[in-house]
Design a protein around this motif. Structure first.
Motif, PDB file in Angstrom:
ATOM      1  N   LEU A  34       0.907  -1.321   0.024  1.00  0.00           N
ATOM      2  CA  LEU A  34      -0.110  -0.179   0.043  1.00  0.00           C
ATOM      3  C   LEU A  34       0.795   1.299  -0.019  1.00  0.00           C
ATOM      4  O   LEU A  34       0.402   2.238  -0.489  1.00  0.00           O
ATOM      5  CB  LEU A  34      -1.031   0.054   1.145  1.00  0.00           C
ATOM      6  N   GLN A  35       2.000   1.245   0.657  1.00  0.00           N
ATOM      7  CA  GLN A  35       2.988   2.275   0.687  1.00  0.00           C
ATOM      8  C   GLN A  35       2.272   3.508   1.306  1.00  0.00           C
ATOM      9  O   GLN A  35       2.577   4.696   0.920  1.00  0.00           O
ATOM     10  CB  GLN A  35       3.445   2.835  -0.488  1.00  0.00           C
ATOM     11  N   TRP A  36       1.497   3.013   2.478  1.00  0.00           N
ATOM     12  CA  TRP A  36       1.019   4.520   3.227  1.00  0.00           C
ATOM     13  C   TRP A  36       1.730   4.915   4.230  1.00  0.00           C
ATOM     14  O   TRP A  36       2.673   4.050   4.634  1.00  0.00           O
ATOM     15  CB  TRP A  36      -0.475   3.653   3.811  1.00  0.00           C
ATOM     16  N   PRO A  37       1.401   5.979   4.767  1.00  0.00           N
ATOM     17  CA  PRO A  37       2.506   6.515   5.997  1.00  0.00           C
ATOM     18  C   PRO A  37       2.108   5.630   7.215  1.00  0.00           C
ATOM     19  O   PRO A  37       1.130   5.182   7.500  1.00  0.00           O
ATOM     20  CB  PRO A  37       1.908   8.098   5.925  1.00  0.00           C
ATOM     21  N   ASP A  38       3.270   5.385   8.080  1.00  0.00           N
ATOM     22  CA  ASP A  38       2.975   4.915   9.188  1.00  0.00           C
ATOM     23  C   ASP A  38       1.722   5.218  10.052  1.00  0.00           C
ATOM     24  O   ASP A  38       0.975   4.493  10.624  1.00  0.00           O
ATOM     25  CB  ASP A  38       4.279   4.890  10.204  1.00  0.00           C
ATOM     26  N   ASP A  39       1.460   6.649  10.396  1.00  0.00           N
ATOM     27  CA  ASP A  39       0.548   6.840  11.133  1.00  0.00           C
ATOM     28  C   ASP A  39      -0.911   6.573  10.528  1.00  0.00           C
ATOM     29  O   ASP A  39      -1.973   6.175  11.177  1.00  0.00           O
ATOM     30  CB  ASP A  39       0.283   8.534  11.264  1.00  0.00           C
ATOM     31  N   VAL A  40      -1.331   6.574   9.043  1.00  0.00           N
ATOM     32  CA  VAL A  40      -2.296   6.048   8.474  1.00  0.00           C
ATOM     33  C   VAL A  40      -2.415   4.705   8.753  1.00  0.00           C
ATOM     34  O   VAL A  40      -3.557   4.088   9.098  1.00  0.00           O
ATOM     35  CB  VAL A  40      -2.180   6.651   7.075  1.00  0.00           C
ATOM     36  N   LEU A  41      -1.400   3.813   8.693  1.00  0.00           N
ATOM     37  CA  LEU A  41      -1.378   2.437   8.488  1.00  0.00           C
ATOM     38  C   LEU A  41      -1.933   1.817   9.811  1.00  0.00           C
ATOM     39  O   LEU A  41      -2.813   0.957  10.354  1.00  0.00           O
ATOM     40  CB  LEU A  41      -0.292   1.787   8.331  1.00  0.00           C
ATOM     41  N   HIS A 116      -1.757  24.985  21.553  1.00  0.00           N
ATOM     42  CA  HIS A 116      -1.647  25.074  19.978  1.00  0.00           C
ATOM     43  C   HIS A 116      -3.154  25.093  19.303  1.00  0.00           C
ATOM     44  O   HIS A 116      -3.162  25.288  18.163  1.00  0.00           O
ATOM     45  CB  HIS A 116      -1.181  23.937  19.331  1.00  0.00           C
ATOM     46  N   GLY A 117      -4.293  24.711  20.077  1.00  0.00           N
ATOM     47  CA  GLY A 117      -5.531  24.865  19.813  1.00  0.00           C
ATOM     48  C   GLY A 117      -5.850  23.859  18.782  1.00  0.00           C
ATOM     49  O   GLY A 117      -6.893  23.646  17.789  1.00  0.00           O
ATOM     50  N   THR A 118      -5.279  22.731  18.757  1.00  0.00           N
ATOM     51  CA  THR A 118      -5.581  21.580  17.844  1.00  0.00           C
ATOM     52  C   THR A 118      -5.152  20.120  18.343  1.00  0.00           C
ATOM     53  O   THR A 118      -4.463  20.145  19.705  1.00  0.00           O
ATOM     54  CB  THR A 118      -4.620  21.860  16.616  1.00  0.00           C
ATOM     55  N   TRP A 119      -5.251  19.165  17.873  1.00  0.00           N
ATOM     56  CA  TRP A 119      -5.116  17.809  18.370  1.00  0.00           C
ATOM     57  C   TRP A 119      -3.473  17.448  17.974  1.00  0.00           C
ATOM     58  O   TRP A 119      -2.878  18.068  17.117  1.00  0.00           O
ATOM     59  CB  TRP A 119      -5.800  16.768  17.463  1.00  0.00           C
ATOM     60  N   LEU A 120      -3.049  16.499  18.735  1.00  0.00           N
ATOM     61  CA  LEU A 120      -1.605  16.284  18.792  1.00  0.00           C
ATOM     62  C   LEU A 120      -1.459  15.160  17.633  1.00  0.00           C
ATOM     63  O   LEU A 120      -0.398  15.124  16.916  1.00  0.00           O
ATOM     64  CB  LEU A 120      -1.472  15.378  20.185  1.00  0.00           C
ATOM     65  N   ARG A 121      -2.480  14.305  17.309  1.00  0.00           N
ATOM     66  CA  ARG A 121      -2.172  13.578  16.020  1.00  0.00           C
ATOM     67  C   ARG A 121      -3.102  13.689  15.285  1.00  0.00           C
ATOM     68  O   ARG A 121      -4.430  13.766  15.472  1.00  0.00           O
ATOM     69  CB  ARG A 121      -2.349  12.106  16.680  1.00  0.00           C
ATOM     70  N   PRO A 122      -2.978  14.092  13.971  1.00  0.00           N
ATOM     71  CA  PRO A 122      -3.821  14.223  12.758  1.00  0.00           C
ATOM     72  C   PRO A 122      -4.850  12.937  12.521  1.00  0.00           C
ATOM     73  O   PRO A 122      -4.319  11.835  12.648  1.00  0.00           O
ATOM     74  CB  PRO A 122      -3.049  14.274  11.330  1.00  0.00           C
ATOM     75  N   PRO A 123      -5.977  13.505  12.266  1.00  0.00           N
ATOM     76  CA  PRO A 123      -7.082  12.375  12.053  1.00  0.00           C
ATOM     77  C   PRO A 123      -6.940  12.154  10.505  1.00  0.00           C
ATOM     78  O   PRO A 123      -6.086  12.604   9.868  1.00  0.00           O
ATOM     79  CB  PRO A 123      -8.453  13.032  12.526  1.00  0.00           C
ATOM     80  N   LEU A 124      -7.773  10.941  10.092  1.00  0.00           N
ATOM     81  CA  LEU A 124      -7.990  10.436   8.744  1.00  0.00           C
ATOM     82  C   LEU A 124      -9.207  10.919   8.437  1.00  0.00           C
ATOM     83  O   LEU A 124     -10.463  10.845   8.779  1.00  0.00           O
ATOM     84  CB  LEU A 124      -7.831   8.889   8.890  1.00  0.00           C
ATOM     85  N   LEU A 125      -9.124  11.675   7.171  1.00  0.00           N
ATOM     86  CA  LEU A 125     -10.231  11.850   6.595  1.00  0.00           C
ATOM     87  C   LEU A 125     -10.140  11.282   5.018  1.00  0.00           C
ATOM     88  O   LEU A 125      -9.377  10.871   4.454  1.00  0.00           O
ATOM     89  CB  LEU A 125     -10.307  13.635   6.096  1.00  0.00           C
ATOM     90  N   ILE A 126     -11.492  11.222   4.372  1.00  0.00           N
ATOM     91  CA  ILE A 126     -11.422  10.659   3.162  1.00  0.00           C
ATOM     92  C   ILE A 126     -12.375  11.377   2.269  1.00  0.00           C
ATOM     93  O   ILE A 126     -13.414  12.013   2.714  1.00  0.00           O
ATOM     94  CB  ILE A 126     -12.077   9.064   3.233  1.00  0.00           C
ATOM     95  N   ASP A 127     -11.763  11.574   1.036  1.00  0.00           N
ATOM     96  CA  ASP A 127     -12.635  12.084  -0.171  1.00  0.00           C
ATOM     97  C   ASP A 127     -13.944  11.193  -0.361  1.00  0.00           C
ATOM     98  O   ASP A 127     -13.699  10.072  -0.513  1.00  0.00           O
ATOM     99  CB  ASP A 127     -11.996  12.084  -1.235  1.00  0.00           C
TER     100      ASP A 127
END
Length: 171
Positions: A34-41, A116-127
């Motif tokens: 898949l070659q996905w980023p580790d955080d996404v996997l 920072h007014g945001t999350w520490l770890r980015p969430p996953l979104l999908i088109d």
């Protein structure tokens, strides 16, 4: 390749318990393909790849068609962003008490929101085109609590950054 094609791997992962950690999981040839980023996997496949509701919502997607990019999304875009049908309404539930949901997380999560007014770890979104070719916009795949906290913090007038990083699945 679809989520169901990974079911033998997911069974091995569950049967292996703690001995079948993330490093072993990501080294599997089906996953490396898949070659996905580790955080996404980790968030998408390792944590949820065999969750029945998750498979119901995202099982029809050809995983090899997805390209993940870390994008900066305006806070306002998260306001009405849906999640999968199986978890409909849960973002709003998390938004009802953002202070509680941050408080039950590790201390650094709360500090990051405050500083920072945001999350520490980015969430996953999908088109949403992946789910319905006649649809548009983005959908929350993973990070429903994070997006709920964002909505709740906006509603309560707490510090929220104008933009937030998220992993976005696109064609």
């Amino acid at each position: 390749m679809k989520l169901e094609d990974l079911s033998p791997l997911m069974k091995r992962r569950r049967a292996g318990g703690l001995s079948y950690g993330y490093d072993r999981f990501r080294a599997d040839p089906a996953v490396t393909l898949l070659q996905w980023p580790d955080d996404v996997l980790e968030q998408f496949l390792y944590d949820h790849g065999d969750n029945a509701a998750f498979v119901n919502d995202y099982g029809s997607i050809d995983l090899c068609e997805i390209t993940w990019r870390l994008e900066k999304i305006p806070a306002a875009d998260f306001h009405g962003m849906p999640t999968g049908v199986s978890d409909a309404g849960c973002i709003e539930e998390f938004a009802e008490d953002p202070v509680y949901w941050v408080g039950v997380r590790p201390r650094e999560v709360g500090l990051h929101w405050e500083e920072h007014g945001t999350w520490l770890r980015p969430p996953l979104l999908i088109d949403r085109l992946f789910l319905d070719p006649s649809d548009n916009g983005l959908q929350v795949v993973e990070g429903r609590t994070r997006v709920g906290v964002l909505r709740g913090r906006v509603r309560e007038g707490l510090h929220v950054a104008p933009h937030h990083h998220a992993w976005v699945a696109r064609f």
